[in-house]
Motif scaffolding. Structure first.
Motif, mmCIF file in Angstrom:
data_model
loop_
_atom_site.group_PDB
_atom_site.id
_atom_site.type_symbol
_atom_site.label_atom_id
_atom_site.label_comp_id
_atom_site.label_asym_id
_atom_site.label_seq_id
_atom_site.Cartn_x
_atom_site.Cartn_y
_atom_site.Cartn_z
ATOM 1 N N GLY A 156 -22.644 46.234 -21.486
ATOM 2 C CA GLY A 156 -23.896 46.971 -21.562
ATOM 3 C C GLY A 156 -24.385 47.186 -22.979
ATOM 4 N N ARG A 157 -23.468 47.194 -23.959
ATOM 5 C CA ARG A 157 -23.843 47.407 -25.365
ATOM 6 C C ARG A 157 -24.387 46.147 -26.020
ATOM 7 N N TRP A 158 -24.259 45.005 -25.370
ATOM 8 C CA TRP A 158 -24.574 43.744 -26.033
ATOM 9 C C TRP A 158 -26.076 43.471 -26.012
ATOM 10 N N ASP A 159 -26.829 44.251 -26.777
ATOM 11 C CA ASP A 159 -28.282 44.075 -26.832
ATOM 12 C C ASP A 159 -28.672 42.665 -27.265
ATOM 13 N N ASP A 160 -27.845 42.054 -28.093
ATOM 14 C CA ASP A 160 -28.141 40.715 -28.600
ATOM 15 C C ASP A 160 -27.363 39.630 -27.869
ATOM 16 N N GLY A 170 -34.253 38.828 -38.364
ATOM 17 C CA GLY A 170 -35.423 39.052 -37.525
ATOM 18 C C GLY A 170 -35.170 38.670 -36.078
ATOM 19 N N ILE A 171 -36.174 38.879 -35.264
ATOM 20 C CA ILE A 171 -36.072 38.599 -33.839
ATOM 21 C C ILE A 171 -36.298 37.102 -33.610
ATOM 22 N N VAL A 172 -35.404 36.501 -32.842
ATOM 23 C CA VAL A 172 -35.516 35.085 -32.504
ATOM 24 C C VAL A 172 -35.323 34.915 -31.006
ATOM 25 N N ARG A 173 -35.681 33.746 -30.498
ATOM 26 C CA ARG A 173 -35.459 33.467 -29.076
ATOM 27 C C ARG A 173 -34.289 32.504 -28.959
ATOM 28 N N ASN A 203 -36.112 35.652 -23.640
ATOM 29 C CA ASN A 203 -35.540 36.898 -24.136
ATOM 30 C C ASN A 203 -35.302 36.751 -25.627
ATOM 31 N N PHE A 204 -35.501 37.828 -26.362
ATOM 32 C CA PHE A 204 -35.475 37.760 -27.818
ATOM 33 C C PHE A 204 -34.409 38.695 -28.381
ATOM 34 N N ASP A 254 -23.488 28.362 -33.365
ATOM 35 C CA ASP A 254 -24.808 27.743 -33.217
ATOM 36 C C ASP A 254 -25.924 28.788 -33.318
ATOM 37 N N LEU A 255 -25.699 29.973 -32.786
ATOM 38 C CA LEU A 255 -26.730 31.013 -32.775
ATOM 39 C C LEU A 255 -26.808 31.779 -34.088
#
Length: 333
Positions: free
Chosen positions: A70-74, A90-93, A99-100, A145-146
């Motif tokens: 549940g804590r894994w926002d990313d 920054g925010i990426v997809r 989902n970003f 990779d991410l």
């Protein structure tokens, strides 16, 4: 007879009440959140979420229980985004799921910090002896990779460092029956020709850090033939996860027929991104179709799972898919 095991890759959607509560609490603590230090009120909310996740899985009748993340926002970048030597950019997809998330930028040495181990310890306390615990981690290939490397300077060194980081996390885990390593990048952005061995070596580094059964779960299509063969022969996994929902499942079956398989398999038989809930019979039929194409008696276990994380679904749909997976194992008996 092949054992059939109902489970999931984890990463569940937050309960509706928690979305509102956590949004309000996090609005006051953004600086702390990026370091993994959420404060007592947020920790208490996540404890309650974790308890609900465990209860939902036990109520559904799953054979393995995950912490739920549940804590894994990313999403699967989480183990890095809370690390001291990682800047959350920054925010990426990620991939093509609309989902970003934040971009983890590694600026220093990656050392194990026990973040995921602490979550699993808390889940084990809630679970007690009610069912076997299953751990979830991003696989090292996908996590590298991410992420963005601003420290190691070499792709191979960075991938190896990510693998060592994850292995260190695993070594701190409480007792667990199974470890799912989530590796969607093996399909979405596979290694270049000639680099398959480096990817499988990274996965083996993590797999070797636990005595539990290791499932390398791939999804969003079929693996390239050459990469599939490398994974079977070199990754050190007890089971390879195969997506029977997305992409051409005939290609997946061909790989198994042509190149063999790991001792066990994990089959993605419910759709983790579609709100249409498969009933137990439909889920069981997907397993039976696959088993009709390959010599199922060769496998020690078949894990029945969602093809992707369930994070993308409404809470009620996610719970319904848990029940469908568990019920399918009864249909198949």
């Amino acid at each position: 007879m092949t054992e059939r095991v109902a489970t999931t890759p984890g990463l569940y959607p937050l309960p509706d009440w928690a979305k509102e509560t956590l949004s309000e609490l996090k609005g006051h603590q953004k600086g702390d959140l990026l370091s993994g230090d959420e404060g007592s009120e947020i920790e208490a909310a996540y404890d309650e979420v974790r308890g609900e996740y465990v209860d939902d899985q036990l109520a559904a009748g799953l054979d393995r229980v995950v912490e739920g993340q549940g804590r894994w926002d990313d999403m699967i970048a989480h183990p890095l985004t809370v690390h001291d030597n990682v800047d959350t950019g920054g925010i990426v997809r990620y991939y093509d799921n609309n989902n970003f998330y934040r971009d983890p930028q590694v600026t220093g040495e990656l050392t194990a910090d026990g973040d995921v181990a602490a979550e699993l310890e808390a889940a084990a306390d809630v679970l007690a002896d009610d069912a076997p615990l299953q751990a979830t981690l991003p696989g090292p290939y996908s996590l590298a990779d991410l992420a963005t490397d601003e420290h190691y300077g070499d792709d191979a060194d960075f991938q190896a460092a990510v693998a060592e980081f994850l292995a260190g996390e695993v070594e701190a885990f409480p007792d667990h029956e199974t470890l799912f390593l989530l590796e969607p990048s093996l399909i979405e952005n596979p290694p270049a020709d000639g680099e398959e061995t480096a990817a499988t070596a990274a996965i083996r580094t993590v797999a070797d850090a636990t005595d539990a059964d290791v499932v390398v779960h791939t999804y969003w299509g079929a693996l390239d033939e050459k990469l599939y063969a490398h994974l079977v022969d070199e990754a050190g996994a007890d089971a390879l996860g195969l997506d029977l929902v997305a992409g051409d499942r005939d290609d997946t079956v061909y790989n198994v027929q042509e190149y063999g398989a790991t001792d066990s398999l994990a089959l993605g038989v419910v759709d983790g991104q579609n709100t249409l809930v498969e009933d137990a019979e439909t889920t069981a039929e997907r397993v039976e179709w696959f088993e009709s194409q390959v010599p199922v008696e060769a496998f020690d276990a078949t894990y029945l799972t969602s093809n992707t994380e369930l994070f993308y679904l409404p809470e009620n749909k996610s719970k319904a898919k848990l029940a469908a997976l568990a019920a399918a194992t009864e249909v198949l008996e």
